[in-house]
Design an enzyme around this catalytic site. Structure first.
Site, PDB file in Angstrom:
ATOM      1  CB  THR A  45      -0.878  -0.061   1.381  1.00 34.56           C
ATOM      2  OG1 THR A  45      -1.682  -1.011   1.302  1.00 34.56           O
ATOM      3  CG2 THR A  45      -1.856   1.076   1.155  1.00 34.56           C
ATOM      4  CG  MET A  64       4.539   0.464   1.907  1.00 36.79           C
ATOM      5  SD  MET A  64       5.999   0.564   0.514  1.00 36.79           S
ATOM      6  CE  MET A  64       5.771   2.290  -0.051  1.00 36.79           C
ATOM      7  CB  CYS A  65       0.794  -1.637   5.354  1.00 34.32           C
ATOM      8  SG  CYS A  65      -0.592  -1.897   4.273  1.00 34.32           S
ATOM      9  CE  LYS A  66       4.017  -8.875   4.463  1.00 37.35           C
ATOM     10  NZ  LYS A  66       5.034 -10.054   4.981  1.00 37.35           N
TER      11      LYS A  66
END
Length: 191
Positions: A45, A64-66
């Site tokens: 993201t 940011m995320c996974k």
């Protein structure tokens, strides 16, 4: 007095006509010929835009995320996201249920217990995906979000520009758009 009333009526009509001539934000469309099997896998993201007061307050501390998109047993998709929260990795899985044409899904928010509709608006499957999410929690409590998924943690400049244009077409302002900073925390393959 009659002249004053006509003046106010004229101003009122101009205001109404001005509102009628103001273009409404575009409605999100779906990726033509969406291919769910190509959409599966690892995404980051990378960008968000939202009208949520929570988002506007917290956007400066987000990172940011996974996310991993995989098939669900019932024919929908499992969206498993891992993100940093209070210096700890947190993982949540949402069940995206098919809701109409390919690329359109619904999920129930665990926090709000409301139903959200998410649409894959545009993707090349290998580099980026643009998603639109909407829900109504009650009168005057609509929620809208645009999301940029990237297959890498460093989306290209033209992908970022595409997302900005997309978010603005949905009515978001520059202040409501954020590109999430990269982080090494919570990004390893098995968190």
């Amino acid at each position: 007095m009659a002249t004053l009333n006509r003046l106010w009526m004229g101003l009122l009509l101009l205001g109404v006509l001005g509102v009628l001539q103001t273009p409404a934000p575009a409605q999100a469309t779906l990726q033509p010929n969406f291919q769910e099997d190509k959409f599966l896998g690892l995404w980051f993201t990378s960008g968000l835009a939202s009208n949520s007061s929570w988002f506007l307050e917290k956007k400066k501390v987000l990172s940011m995320c996974k996310s991993v998109v995989g098939p669900a047993a019932d024919g929908g998709l499992n969206l498993t996201s891992t993100f940093l929260r209070k210096d700890q990795c947190e993982t949540r899985t949402l069940l995206l249920r098919p809701a109409g044409p390919p690329g359109c899904y619904t999920y129930t928010s665990p926090h709000w217990s409301s139903t959200h509709e998410v649409s894959v608006v545009e993707t090349d499957y290998e580099t980026y995906a643009l998603l639109s999410t909407e829900s109504v929690r009650g009168p005057g409590q609509d929620f809208r979000m645009a999301t940029l998924y990237s297959r890498t943690q460093t989306p290209r400049a033209e992908v970022k520009e595409k997302f900005t244009t997309f978010a603005k077409s949905l009515g978001f302002t520059e202040e409501g758009i954020v590109f999430l900073p990269k982080t090494d925390k919570c990004m390893e393959e098995h968190t």
